[in-house]
Design an enzyme around this catalytic site. Structure first.
Site, mmCIF file in Angstrom:
data_model
loop_
_atom_site.group_PDB
_atom_site.id
_atom_site.type_symbol
_atom_site.label_atom_id
_atom_site.label_comp_id
_atom_site.label_asym_id
_atom_site.label_seq_id
_atom_site.Cartn_x
_atom_site.Cartn_y
_atom_site.Cartn_z
ATOM 1 N N ALA A 1 -7.072 -14.599 7.347
ATOM 2 C CA ALA A 1 -5.883 -15.221 6.692
ATOM 3 C C ALA A 1 -5.580 -14.669 5.385
ATOM 4 C CB ALA A 1 -5.798 -16.614 6.647
ATOM 5 N N LYS B 1 -5.662 0.242 5.152
ATOM 6 C CA LYS B 1 -6.478 1.267 5.780
ATOM 7 C C LYS B 1 -6.702 0.553 7.135
ATOM 8 C CE LYS B 1 -10.026 1.098 2.940
ATOM 9 N NZ LYS B 1 -11.144 1.401 2.239
ATOM 10 N N ASN C 1 8.014 0.343 13.812
ATOM 11 C CA ASN C 1 7.345 0.701 15.182
ATOM 12 C C ASN C 1 5.775 0.050 15.397
ATOM 13 O OD1 ASN C 1 9.517 2.345 15.868
ATOM 14 N ND2 ASN C 1 8.719 3.909 14.453
ATOM 15 N N HIS D 1 10.537 1.631 3.052
ATOM 16 C CA HIS D 1 11.669 2.195 2.249
ATOM 17 C C HIS D 1 11.569 3.385 1.320
ATOM 18 C CE1 HIS D 1 14.633 -0.897 3.142
ATOM 19 N NE2 HIS D 1 13.610 -1.847 2.837
#
Length: 187
Positions: free
Chosen positions: A160, A166, A93, A113
């Site tokens: 990059a 966090k 999401n 998972h």
């Protein structure tokens, strides 16, 4: 700008035909795909070579671009001007604001998972998804990874290769593994 005096007529014809073909392609794509997407504007471009798993959960704002080899296996809600470059992946999401740039091969993983119960393969365990929120005017660099549950503040830049675990403060520039603030954007 081009010097139209020195442009060959054949070159000008090629340019015009190219723009007409591109316009017709986008209009046909919109007419064919509009019913399948949650929200799709005529100004959006989604490459036919992009992998979109659940079309009806993709809500794109005006002028959004999903380039070839991009992967959207997510409930994605974005504002206008989302640019997803080749190889970028979005899972889970994800809510993105306006003017968000996502560089090639960036991974935005808004889910995990399950792995708590031993003896049961992780594949069969319950997945969790806290989701990811990305503010307006954010630039996510190539090969960056954003993990589930992170909020990226408005105006932030993720360098990059950074791994973000966090929340990122607004207008900060972060880099490294794990990502740490290295600078603040000046106003």
């Amino acid at each position: 700008m081009w010097d139209l005096v020195n442009v060959r007529p054949a070159m000008l014809i090629e340019i015009v035909i190219g723009r007409v073909v591109r316009f017709v392609y986008r209009q046909l794509y919109f007419l064919l795909m509009f019913p399948f997407y949650g929200r799709l504007d005529r100004s959006c471009f989604i490459s036919p070579f992009a992998s979109v798993r659940v079309h009806h959960q993709v809500f794109l704002g005006d002028h959004s671009v999903i380039n070839r080899n991009s992967i959207i296996w997510a409930k994605l809600i974005s504002g206008s001007n989302l640019h997803l470059n080749p190889g970028a992946c979005i899972y889970g999401n994800v809510v993105a604001g306006d003017n968000v740039m996502i560089a090639p091969n960036a991974v935005i993983s808004g889910g995990n998972h399950g792995f708590i119960r031993n003896g049961i393969p992780m594949y069969f365990q319950t997945c969790t998804s806290y989701g990811i929120r990305i503010g307006n005017d954010v630039w996510i660099g190539a090969n960056a990874v954003i993990l589930d549950g992170v909020t990226v503040g408005e105006g932030a830049i993720i360098a990059a290769g950074a791994i973000v675990a966090k929340d990122i403060e607004p207008y900060s520039i972060v880099a490294g593994v794990p990502a740490k603030e290295i600078k603040v954007r000046s106003t």
